[in-house]
Design a protein around this motif. Structure first.
Motif, PDB file in Angstrom:
ATOM      1  N   ALA A 262     -10.765 -48.428  22.989  1.00 56.83           N
ATOM      2  CA  ALA A 262     -11.490 -47.157  23.122  1.00 56.83           C
ATOM      3  C   ALA A 262     -12.708 -47.132  22.203  1.00 56.83           C
ATOM      4  O   ALA A 262     -13.769 -46.626  22.575  1.00 56.83           O
ATOM      5  N   LEU A 263     -12.573 -47.694  20.991  1.00 57.73           N
ATOM      6  CA  LEU A 263     -13.696 -47.697  20.054  1.00 57.73           C
ATOM      7  C   LEU A 263     -14.822 -48.621  20.532  1.00 57.73           C
ATOM      8  O   LEU A 263     -16.003 -48.313  20.331  1.00 57.73           O
ATOM      9  N   ILE A 264     -14.460 -49.723  21.192  1.00 56.04           N
ATOM     10  CA  ILE A 264     -15.504 -50.589  21.778  1.00 56.04           C
ATOM     11  C   ILE A 264     -16.241 -49.805  22.871  1.00 56.04           C
ATOM     12  O   ILE A 264     -17.466 -49.823  22.947  1.00 56.04           O
ATOM     13  N   GLY A 265     -15.456 -49.073  23.690  1.00 52.76           N
ATOM     14  CA  GLY A 265     -16.058 -48.229  24.737  1.00 52.76           C
ATOM     15  C   GLY A 265     -17.007 -47.208  24.121  1.00 52.76           C
ATOM     16  O   GLY A 265     -18.123 -46.989  24.609  1.00 52.76           O
TER      17      GLY A 265
ATOM     18  N   PHE B  45     -20.518 -48.502  23.174  1.00 53.19           N
ATOM     19  CA  PHE B  45     -21.485 -48.524  24.287  1.00 53.19           C
ATOM     20  C   PHE B  45     -22.068 -47.130  24.518  1.00 53.19           C
ATOM     21  O   PHE B  45     -23.267 -46.958  24.705  1.00 53.19           O
ATOM     22  N   LEU B  46     -21.176 -46.119  24.481  1.00 48.72           N
ATOM     23  CA  LEU B  46     -21.606 -44.740  24.687  1.00 48.72           C
ATOM     24  C   LEU B  46     -22.595 -44.333  23.594  1.00 48.72           C
ATOM     25  O   LEU B  46     -23.604 -43.675  23.852  1.00 48.72           O
ATOM     26  N   HIS B  47     -22.315 -44.767  22.373  1.00 47.87           N
ATOM     27  CA  HIS B  47     -23.138 -44.444  21.212  1.00 47.87           C
ATOM     28  C   HIS B  47     -24.550 -45.028  21.382  1.00 47.87           C
ATOM     29  O   HIS B  47     -25.552 -44.329  21.185  1.00 47.87           O
ATOM     30  N   ILE B  48     -24.610 -46.303  21.792  1.00 49.00           N
ATOM     31  CA  ILE B  48     -25.915 -46.942  21.974  1.00 49.00           C
ATOM     32  C   ILE B  48     -26.656 -46.278  23.139  1.00 49.00           C
ATOM     33  O   ILE B  48     -27.856 -46.022  23.060  1.00 49.00           O
ATOM     34  N   TYR B  49     -25.906 -45.931  24.199  1.00 51.63           N
ATOM     35  CA  TYR B  49     -26.525 -45.253  25.348  1.00 51.63           C
ATOM     36  C   TYR B  49     -27.120 -43.906  24.927  1.00 51.63           C
ATOM     37  O   TYR B  49     -28.240 -43.549  25.310  1.00 51.63           O
ATOM     38  N   SER B  50     -26.366 -43.171  24.094  1.00 54.32           N
ATOM     39  CA  SER B  50     -26.839 -41.840  23.707  1.00 54.32           C
ATOM     40  C   SER B  50     -28.041 -41.924  22.766  1.00 54.32           C
ATOM     41  O   SER B  50     -28.825 -40.983  22.667  1.00 54.32           O
TER      42      SER B  50
END
Lengths: 236, 155
Positions: free
Chosen positions: B56-59, B62-67
């Motif tokens: 979940a933290l790896i997921g 990705f969300l963090h970089i996208y945001s």
């Protein structure tokens, strides 16, 4: 006491898939061991039921099986220590190929065991007129690991073994500890080279299933952690 | 004589060579089925949760970089994107993310203690302690994150 036992059956000559068969036994004492229940079924209900057992006293380690979802020795488990209100489920040891009913092919287990050289290797001549001596402290360090009876309950309970058939497994690693930490043995480095690889000691993810399964109550993970420490620090 | 010996022994030689390979076994290897059916204890739960929180933290990474990606499109685009994360729903999700980080890091410490200290001898109490410390920090973080909302409720 009446009990129902659900046993995974497989006859290689007839069946393409294993299946569960129910046996209902009446007038059973709660002091019976699981092995007595299996004997009762084999001797009075269905003579074709196949399982391994030899000493029947928790020494030989032949009757390891998965009882109610957990690996144990059938001869070391009393009925009063498990829930008998529901059917008792008995399956062969996980992940090993089934030969018939509860008998599994242990070849791969013993191949992995042989890989770590489970014998004393000594390159120096023995002292004259005496055996190779060992200190009390060193003997203490090996007592627990030397209790292993090679029943395969630990190795087949490990999720790392289920997902990777090349993983050496807790039993082999425990034996690697037993000889690596023996002051009379000279092949410690050789053994550490063998277990120091991704399919060896580093596949242990400290899940502790092996400790829960071990009928001799050996803290296998602790012994593996000592080996991990020794391997990590030998280069420094 | 040798030929006669061979002829007499031939069936036995053939039988001995093939008898073992003829054994038909059932390959019950199925790690998904085993993981689901095998009885779980503290150690296995800790391992399963460690894997789930890790993935979940790896997921999340990705969300963090996208945001953060609107940074390349200027300040206005970035501020607009950040606004969506101030809604109570996203704050709640962030609070849950903190729970995942907490479990993964505290259990990570537990694993280090198991491998490098004598943690294998007291792994159960280590697991319980990681939960106690984790729940306290989780509640504390909740109070800090939702202090404005708590203040509104108090009024």
């Amino acid at each position: 006491m009446d009990i129902t036992v659900k046993i995974l059956r497989y006859n290689p000559e007839k069946d393409s898939q294993p299946y569960f068969q129910d046996f209902t036994l009446k007038g059973i004492s709660e002091d019976w061991r699981l092995l007595d229940v299996l004997h009762e079924i084999k001797w009075k209900h269905d003579g074709t039921l196949t399982f391994r057992r030899s000493c029947a006293h928790g020494i030989c380690g032949s009757d390891g099986m998965k009882i109610n979802g957990k690996n144990r020795l059938a001869c070391s488990l009393l009925l009063k220590d498990i829930n008998t209100s529901k059917p008792i489920t008995i399956e062969p040891l996980p992940s090993l190929p089934i030969i018939k009913d509860l008998v599994v092919d242990m070849s791969s287990f013993f191949q992995k065991y042989e890989v770590i050289k489970p014998y004393l290797i000594n390159k120096t001549p023995p002292p004259p007129n005496s055996e190779r001596l060992q200190s009390n402290e060193n003997a203490e360090m090996l007592f627990e690991s030397a209790k292993c009876i090679l029943c395969a309950c630990c190795t087949t309970s490990c999720p790392s073994t289920w997902s990777n058939e090349n993983y050496l497994g807790p039993a082999a690693l425990l034996k690697a500890y037993r000889f690596t930490f023996d002051t009379r043995d000279d092949a410690g480095d050789e053994r550490m080279d063998i277990v120091d690889n991704p399919d060896g000691i580093w596949r242990c993810h400290t899940i502790f299933n092996c400790i829960e399964a071990c009928p001799k109550e050996i803290n296998i993970t602790w012994h593996i952690s000592q080996l991990k420490k020794k391997i990590s620090t030998r280069e420094i | 004589m040798l030929i006669l010996c061979l002829i007499i022994n031939l069936p036995f030689i053939l039988m001995s060579q093939n008898s073992y390979s003829k054994i038909k076994t059932f390959d019950q290897k199925n790690w998904v089925k085993e993981n689901l059916s095998y009885k779980k204890d503290t150690g296995s739960w800790a391992w399963i949760l460690h894997r789930i929180t890790g993935v979940a933290l790896i997921g999340y990474l990705f969300l963090h970089i996208y945001s953060l990606s609107p940074l390349t499109q200027g300040e206005a685009a970035f501020t607009d994107k950040m606004k969506s994360f101030t809604t109570p729903f996203f704050m709640f999700i962030e609070w849950l993310l903190f729970a995942f980080v907490l479990f993964h890091s505290l259990n990570g410490i537990r694993i280090v203690l198991v491998d490098w200290a004598d943690g294998a001898k007291y792994h159960r109490s280590l697991y319980v302690w990681s939960w106690i410390v984790g729940v306290i920090l989780f509640v504390m973080m909740g109070v800090i994150m939702f202090s404005y909302e708590i203040g509104l409720l108090a009024k």
